[in-house]
Design a protein around this motif. Structure first.
Motif, PDB file in Angstrom:
ATOM      1  N   GLU B  45      37.013  -9.218 -63.999  1.00 39.41           N
ATOM      2  CA  GLU B  45      36.006  -8.992 -65.039  1.00 39.41           C
ATOM      3  C   GLU B  45      35.277 -10.293 -65.357  1.00 39.41           C
ATOM      4  O   GLU B  45      34.043 -10.331 -65.474  1.00 39.41           O
ATOM      5  N   ILE B  46      36.043 -11.363 -65.496  1.00 45.44           N
ATOM      6  CA  ILE B  46      35.435 -12.668 -65.807  1.00 45.44           C
ATOM      7  C   ILE B  46      34.456 -13.076 -64.703  1.00 45.44           C
ATOM      8  O   ILE B  46      33.322 -13.483 -64.959  1.00 45.44           O
ATOM      9  N   ILE B  47      34.902 -12.923 -63.462  1.00 47.14           N
ATOM     10  CA  ILE B  47      34.053 -13.320 -62.329  1.00 47.14           C
ATOM     11  C   ILE B  47      32.794 -12.452 -62.252  1.00 47.14           C
ATOM     12  O   ILE B  47      31.676 -12.964 -62.107  1.00 47.14           O
ATOM     13  N   ALA B  48      32.981 -11.157 -62.371  1.00 46.10           N
ATOM     14  CA  ALA B  48      31.828 -10.258 -62.241  1.00 46.10           C
ATOM     15  C   ALA B  48      30.853 -10.442 -63.405  1.00 46.10           C
ATOM     16  O   ALA B  48      29.634 -10.440 -63.214  1.00 46.10           O
ATOM     17  N   GLN B  52      26.793 -11.753 -63.076  1.00 46.92           N
ATOM     18  CA  GLN B  52      25.616 -10.965 -63.436  1.00 46.92           C
ATOM     19  C   GLN B  52      24.736 -11.663 -64.489  1.00 46.92           C
ATOM     20  O   GLN B  52      23.682 -11.132 -64.832  1.00 46.92           O
ATOM     21  N   ARG B  53      25.184 -12.810 -64.974  1.00 43.41           N
ATOM     22  CA  ARG B  53      24.387 -13.501 -65.992  1.00 43.41           C
ATOM     23  C   ARG B  53      22.998 -13.851 -65.475  1.00 43.41           C
ATOM     24  O   ARG B  53      21.998 -13.600 -66.147  1.00 43.41           O
ATOM     25  N   ASP B  54      22.961 -14.464 -64.289  1.00 44.35           N
ATOM     26  CA  ASP B  54      21.678 -14.964 -63.773  1.00 44.35           C
ATOM     27  C   ASP B  54      21.214 -14.193 -62.549  1.00 44.35           C
ATOM     28  O   ASP B  54      20.323 -14.634 -61.827  1.00 44.35           O
ATOM     29  N   ARG B  55      21.875 -13.087 -62.276  1.00 49.88           N
ATOM     30  CA  ARG B  55      21.519 -12.345 -61.065  1.00 49.88           C
ATOM     31  C   ARG B  55      21.347 -10.875 -61.418  1.00 49.88           C
ATOM     32  O   ARG B  55      21.959 -10.390 -62.355  1.00 49.88           O
ATOM     33  N   ALA B 236      28.287 -13.170 -54.930  1.00 52.14           N
ATOM     34  CA  ALA B 236      26.845 -12.985 -54.746  1.00 52.14           C
ATOM     35  C   ALA B 236      26.498 -12.905 -53.261  1.00 52.14           C
ATOM     36  O   ALA B 236      25.721 -12.043 -52.828  1.00 52.14           O
ATOM     37  N   GLU B 237      27.122 -13.788 -52.500  1.00 54.75           N
ATOM     38  CA  GLU B 237      26.928 -13.819 -51.048  1.00 54.75           C
ATOM     39  C   GLU B 237      27.361 -12.493 -50.417  1.00 54.75           C
ATOM     40  O   GLU B 237      26.663 -11.895 -49.591  1.00 54.75           O
TER      41      GLU B 237
END
Lengths: 243, 243, 243, 243, 243, 243
Positions: B45-48, B52-55, B236-237
């Motif tokens: 959850e933390i990673i996802a 999504q903050r800047d993407r 993201a990659e």
């Protein structure tokens, strides 16, 4: 005390002084033009988390997906089939009971969950009943809007246009907690129509923007704050009462 | 973009530009003397959420209860039976696919979930295979520790005592995100033993404090921050790559 | 000792001296232009039957249908849904455990079975874990290609074109045991492509002749004989080791 | 033609000329003091394999575990619950039908399987019936002892002591095929008692050595050979007849 | 004594003197041009209710929907899937056994129910068998036409055209009990054809008016009265016999 | 028109003029010292059968066993588990819908059935919702005590001691229809206590004679006649109203 923010020794210690656990349970489903998809699980989570700040109440992780089949024609809705929902509730209950919790209190945020949660409870109880033994723990379901004081407050706040889905009261609660997520959109007509609940295609036809009998534009963060405060008191009172 | 913080028209608009959705999935289970019970669902959850903050990435609500039967002898663990877990994953997938999502990416935080998630995918695919038709969407499972760059980083950070459960890397991630929830406790021996995974009673006997091969006291918020940054890039990659 | 070639008093006598039983488990699925449909259940059966010739090892009947949904677009493949597979594994396990077997060793011949078999084990263990009791027996899964010595041998035998489905090593084993069933066919390209595994229609499109990354024409009965000999030693070693 | 000893292109070619497949189905269960545990799946396998030697008949792998709950108090018995058995039969049928087989012929070797196999067929048919469509294939169950000519032959061979479980006729068939597996043991009384079939504990009390109404010591390999020859003719005749 | 017309203290008192209960079980399905849709559940109900008039026999409510998938192409048929039917039979059995009934006698009125009822019994027994314990009660299935004396009587009454579905004997029984519900219709041909039973669409094509091998116009209320009288005696005899 | 007293051609003819069918549904469970075990399925059956006497209403057979797990500690109660109940309701619904009925009206006689019936409806609707199609028929649940006019009448008839289980109103209805089955017994205290509903052992302890909040001795056949007449009118009105 948040269960997921605790270690197991902390829970072991809690169990020495209390065998009650609160499980926020809701649904992730469309809530009209302005309501968050998470509204129905955010509301009980907000109330329960608020309640445990100053009280020795244990709150489990939020059961965030429920029975929302009728909303599936609106993007973002995620639903369990009732049979899946029942199986999952049973597994949560058996897990918690295995640790010694004897009072499982489900704080619910979605009206459409009620029949299936009750059926799930009966399925769990039935296992003991067929075997002619006691279950050893009790299950309780409480909708946050049925907590003491809420109905009267909501009626005072929203005498008109409260409705039954995407209501101003539930949206107000999320606005209070997440003020940066307040959404703007037109609602036409002002108060949405009501009707029976069947499959998703039928629902979308009857309720094109997703609302049922409500005018969610009435919601304000302030109203939400009042609702949370009342709900928190009601919840604390409920947990103290005899089961 | 968080699905549960969006309205359905916002998701409808998102679907016009992308049909990919990320579903953080984990488990709520004991993580040794210092690890949070929520560690395995908090990490993805933390990673996802960070990603999504800047993407323009859409993140579904977190699937927070998984397959943790072997941890049930430690208070606070909540587990689904594999069969329940599979039914629930299928319902999540069918719900999202019904809206037009064609790439369902499960970002997983619990190794013990892997076989059951894969079996769930096969169960979903099998329905199409027996009917000799295409499913229309694809399912993908990725453990956060298998994201590009993570393995090397974790090995550099924790050359000794990483282990396989209650690892310093996962605990570091939660420390970075929730610094006020950093727990202190003694760990004896420094590095826990390893062993096979069977039923809960057996597990507790082999691993009295819950750790498997790890020394979680090595975790630091800084290490967590590095891991999250690497994971975010890797995620993201991954999402951009062809499926 | 083959269980199905024994009488029940013979099994009762065996149980006096050992509580271990080996269950060959595989799948009946396409294996490219030259591989037998039975390859994946024949291999563990061949190895286990060979192992019990000179040793006091008990081998159950072969569990010959597994999880092969992705191969269903090729004639002759027979697959269980994962949920069915899990239910059947549980019934086999409960049957054998009811007789007093305490170590159930599944010798597996199909990679695609692994997640579902592990999920099945967890489902069985979970029953005990929810009830906070010991199960009384242990379940173990071993792929024949993971037996001691096999990986190195196969790499030496087939340094190129081993691949992951319709491999020369598995086909070699069937050739050694059933030399009159050696099939001839062209394989174009020499080494097949690899790719993700999804539903059957997708699989057939990606892998038109059924192979994944392999060149099965490299198989020889002699190589098969070497593999079986190594596997038999590895199996015997495995069964003697502590559980 | 044995399906598991064929490649998928060979099955594809077979489907061009026939859409019938024979599935030997039986049970792995105690068969008295001298009967092999595999008797009930070996018999239909022996007959079907013999039948395909000189005829263009396709034989699937043997479905070797059936419904034998009442024999579970005798070591070596492996049973599926009826519900599991039904699910597995459905998956076999759907797999084969997906390839274009339209006539699935189950050659059965265990009387106790009959109700569950028939219930499984009804479950499969029901899916089409509720949907008001044709299924597209037909399912047929035939016990080997009901093949033309068998009943009369067995009565001539064993006018007394044939009984209903661990019968001399089924044991004779395995003796003919596996003469090195002929077992010797005393049977007391000569002809075992009969009785109702209930749970395993009850069965073992009624039938201490596992036989029901039979004297298996009458079995000879020669009688077995006659039975197989007659069964093979009957099977071939059956398959040619209109469905 | 009719269970549903009794109070619980009356059943408690009955249990002091007997632990046997008769459960009429049937099906609601088309019975040709003149047969009532309820025929198959009315017949065992009529017989059982008649039997308890002058005898201390306890009759449970009628299990009125069974396995009738093959009749679903005829309006008015209601069918359970076999799996549902089995689950329901198990729940009835567990309920009655929980009260102390040790002999559950199912008086059946539908041939198509037989395999599924027997599979249901095996499912119930299997639970005890896997656990290596006694079940504590016994299940018995009896078709009313297999009661002592019925076969001979029906053959004498209807030497020709009895058939197997929509038979003159079953229709006669309903005529005797419900003379005002005697239906008139032409039957062409006089005696219907027979054939295999598959899915509903196939059945309707083979048997356009629903009959199988029967001439129901032969039914008379008088014949029905004779059948009921014989069945009542046979039932009473059956219940007295040792189990 | 009673479905089970009709032939299939009569139902085919009815379907030409109406696609509505009424299904009486209830439970077989203890109803205190004087109430019949069948009360909850007899009441809707009595009302529906009465309603179809002079009206062109089609009444299906009565679904006589429901969700009564909490009454299992009282002899004579028969209960389905919620999951079984849901599966059976789905099969009834699919059967009737397959014939062309588009309005399935369940007239319910047991409050404890409500959640499970609603969950069953959702399970049926969900199948269509996941597939994004219309179901093609609608399901409606109506408790007989919620029919127009009943609540007011019952309150007038029994201003005190109506309660919620073994109520004088439901018992009055059975007395009116089955006057020879009126039972006499003492009820102590006059009005029973109320309380939460959990497993059967808990229920019996709280409600030793089975009543909940009621004084069933107030029931009279005359009151029952009034209730039936009002219910019949309400039902007819309900069926005519738009769905």
């Amino acid at each position: 005390m948040l269960l997921h923010m605790s270690t197991w020794p902390e829970i072991a210690a809690f169990l020495e002084r209390s065998q009650t656990v609160v499980i926020p349970i809701g649904s992730n489903e469309q809530h009209g033009p302005t309501g968050l998809l998470g509204t129905d699980w955010l509301c009980p989570e907000i109330i329960a988390h608020e309640a445990q700040r100053d009280r020795d109440i244990l709150v489990a992780p939020t059961f965030n997906i429920g029975m929302a089949q009728h909303h599936l024609a609106f993007p973002g809705t995620i639903s369990l089939r009732p049979s899946t929902f029942m199986a999952a509730i049973a597994d949560w209950a058996r897990s918690l009971a295995a640790h010694g919790f004897t009072r499982l209190y489900f704080l619910n945020g979605h009206g459409g969950n009620v029949p299936t949660i009750e059926a799930a409870f009966s399925e769990i109880y039935a296992e003991a009943s067929f075997a002619r033994r006691s279950l050893g723990y009790t299950l309780r379901l409480r909708n946050w809007w049925d907590l003491p004081g809420i109905a009267r407050l909501a009626e005072r706040q929203f005498p008109k246009g409260h409705g039954s889905h995407a209501t101003p009261s539930e949206i107000a609660i999320t606005q209070w907690r997440y003020p940066d997520q307040i959404k703007q959109a037109a609602c036409e007509p002002e108060i949405a129509s009501s009707g029976p609940v069947r499959e998703a295609a039928d629902f979308r036809q009857r309720h094109p923007d997703g609302r049922m009998g409500s005018n969610p534009l009435l919601a304000t963060p302030e109203a939400g704050g009042e609702l949370v405060a009342t709900a928190v008191s009601g919840l604390a009172e409920d947990l103290l009462a005899g089961w």
